[in-house]
Write an enzyme that holds these catalytic residues in place. Structure first.
Site, PDB file in Angstrom:
ATOM      1  N   GLU A   2       0.827  -1.219   0.000  1.00 28.67           N
ATOM      2  CA  GLU A   2       0.000   0.000   0.000  1.00 28.67           C
ATOM      3  C   GLU A   2       0.855   1.260   0.000  1.00 28.67           C
ATOM      4  O   GLU A   2       1.619   1.502   0.940  1.00 28.67           O
ATOM      5  CB  GLU A   2      -0.936  -0.010   1.213  1.00 28.67           C
ATOM      6  CG  GLU A   2      -1.901   1.158   1.187  1.00 28.67           C
ATOM      7  CD  GLU A   2      -3.007   1.081   2.251  1.00 28.67           C
ATOM      8  OE1 GLU A   2      -3.337  -0.037   2.697  1.00 28.67           O
ATOM      9  OE2 GLU A   2      -3.526   2.138   2.611  1.00 28.67           O
ATOM     10  N   ASP A   7       3.894 -14.017  12.280  1.00 30.02           N
ATOM     11  CA  ASP A   7       2.566 -14.516  11.907  1.00 30.02           C
ATOM     12  C   ASP A   7       1.556 -13.365  11.958  1.00 30.02           C
ATOM     13  O   ASP A   7       1.067 -12.998  13.035  1.00 30.02           O
ATOM     14  CB  ASP A   7       2.193 -15.641  12.877  1.00 30.02           C
ATOM     15  CG  ASP A   7       0.846 -16.267  12.570  1.00 30.02           C
ATOM     16  OD1 ASP A   7       0.061 -15.685  11.810  1.00 30.02           O
ATOM     17  OD2 ASP A   7       0.569 -17.347  13.120  1.00 30.02           O
ATOM     18  N   HIS A  17      -2.628  10.132  -0.692  1.00 32.26           N
ATOM     19  CA  HIS A  17      -2.778   8.863  -1.377  1.00 32.26           C
ATOM     20  C   HIS A  17      -2.645   9.056  -2.884  1.00 32.26           C
ATOM     21  O   HIS A  17      -1.999   8.267  -3.561  1.00 32.26           O
ATOM     22  CB  HIS A  17      -4.182   8.295  -1.102  1.00 32.26           C
ATOM     23  CG  HIS A  17      -4.168   7.182  -0.109  1.00 32.26           C
ATOM     24  ND1 HIS A  17      -3.763   5.930  -0.421  1.00 32.26           N
ATOM     25  CD2 HIS A  17      -4.508   7.144   1.199  1.00 32.26           C
ATOM     26  CE1 HIS A  17      -3.854   5.156   0.648  1.00 32.26           C
ATOM     27  NE2 HIS A  17      -4.290   5.880   1.650  1.00 32.26           N
TER      28      HIS A  17
END
Ligand code: MEV
Length: 421
Positions: free
Chosen positions: A83, A277, A375
């Site tokens: 991202e 994990d 963004h």
């Protein structure tokens, strides 16, 4: 000499130039930096031993967030993410927090919970009493499974038992509390839970079905907190906006899910980079957020008496420095070296700080200019690359698209054609 994670203009450098700085900071070897620069640094035979049915590898960009200071120590934070804007936002937020003295963080002992499900005990209350009466023997049997963990001061330390009502009737759940030290602990806990099964069946007169670690690691929590001067944030209105955003997330599960996702954007990127994990962390975070009966936010932001912003985050943090892919994955090993944490506790505290930073970065943008501006420019670079732009043309095409507010591949192609004519 104390090292600083403040590296001005880091984002403007090329990957090689950035890596040279990180090499210096973390004491990486030439071999390690070479490995990082390879497009595929996970050998297929290593991958083949990590999981089943391997047909290839899946590379993801690895970046480094700057400006982090946690409990007075500086960190360069390795983050693997697909991202755009996550690493920029984390670095920016860490800088603002630094103005207020950096992050403070703490963590509990690294204790994980192993659950043993007992079904069909004639008298669950009596079974529970028998388990408590035999606690020393149960813990000893569990500890006999892992002398190495014991030698490091870890091991099964305590247990609990509870009776739950389920659609299939009453069940007795025995919970083993295992100090996992620098391991995430799933292997140690599951082995211990399986080993004590015959004894638990004997004590309870029931049948044991499941024996497995719980990812709702309420005994292994990490916490981080910080104060951000209003001037660093851009003024009182931004502080107010973030406090309102926090109140919104606290009261509404629909917003809380996205608010928490924002914090996890940072945490999971570090978890991925270090071969830990990530499903365990996400499951734990969301379950913890819902522990009081309705889903809420894992972080909180308020305005203090001076008008500055105060924030805190708390969540389960089952992470390890050993075991699993942490040691087998060559890049995870290097990422750990870059991070430079000495214990799983220190690691969990840095992760909590990264989550708080990432959350702050998102809320500051949302409460201010909106998320799309930041963004957009990063997204535009991806679109420019997709359209075929290379080198300096990437930024030229991206900037034009952002100015025009038309971030599309077809427009990128047109601009590219115009610029290369
Ligand atoms: C996007 O990946 C994350 C945000 O949606 C988080 C938030 O809304 O707080 C921006």
């Amino acid at each position: 000499m104390t090292k600083s994670s403040v590296i001005s203009g880091f984002y403007k450098l090329s990957p090689k130039e950035r890596l040279a700085i990180v090499k210096d900071f973390a004491g990486l070897t030439d071999e390690e930096t070479q490995l990082l620069l390879q497009t595929c640094s996970l050998p297929i035979d290593v991958a083949d031993h990590m999981i089943e049915n391997v047909i290839g590898v899946f590379p993801e960009p690895l970046g480094v967030a700057v400006n982090f200071q946690v409990n007075g120590k500086d960190y360069l934070v390795p983050m693997a993410t697909e991202e755009p804007s996550v690493i920029a936002a984390a670095s920016f937020a860490a800088k603002m927090v630094r103005d207020g003295g950096g992050f403070h963080a703490s963590s509990t002992e690294p204790v994980m919970i192993g659950q043993i499900q007992v079904v069909g005990a004639k008298d669950a209350q009596l079974g529970k009493k028998h388990v408590f009466d035999a606690k020393a023997a149960v813990l000893k049997m569990a500890n006999d499974q892992d002398p190495v963990l014991n030698s490091f001061g870890g091991g099964a330390k305590d247990l609990d038992a509870k009776i739950i009502e389920t659609p299939l009737g009453q069940m007795l759940i025995v919970e083993l509390y295992v100090d996992c030290r620098d391991a995430m602990g799933a292997n140690a806990v599951n082995t211990m839970a399986e080993a004590i099964t015959p004894l638990v069946e004997q004590l309870t007169g029931g049948h044991v079905y499941l024996r497995i670690i719980s990812n709702l690691a309420t005994k292994r929590l990490a916490k981080a907190w910080c104060t951000v001067p209003k001037e660093s944030l851009g003024g009182q209105a931004v502080v107010d906006g973030i406090a309102y955003a926090s109140a919104f997330a606290a009261a509404d599960p629909f917003r809380a899910a996205t608010h928490n996702k924002g914090a996890l954007n940072g945490i999971i990127a570090v978890i991925l980079a270090t071969g830990n994990d990530h499903r365990a962390i996400e499951a734990g975070a969301h379950a913890y957020a819902a522990l009081k009966g309705s889903y809420t936010s894992i972080s909180k932001w308020t305005k203090n008496v001076n008008g500055d912003l105060e924030g805190s985050i708390e969540l389960p943090m089952a992470v390890g420095l050993i075991g699993g892919a942490v040691k087998t994955h060559p890049i995870a090993r290097i990422a750990m070296k870059i991070l430079g944490v000495k214990s799983a506790n220190e690691f969990s505290e840095v992760l909590a700080a990264v989550g708080l930073a990432q959350n702050l970065g998102a809320l500051r943008a949302l409460a201010n200019e909106g998320i799309q501006r930041g963004h957009m420019s990063l997204h535009a670079r991806n679109i420019a690359i997709t359209a075929g732009a290379k080198d300096e043309l990437i930024d030229l095409v991206a900037d034009r698209m952002v100015k025009e507010r038309k971030v599309r591949v077809d427009r990128a192609k047109e601009i590219l054609e115009e610029l290369t004519k």
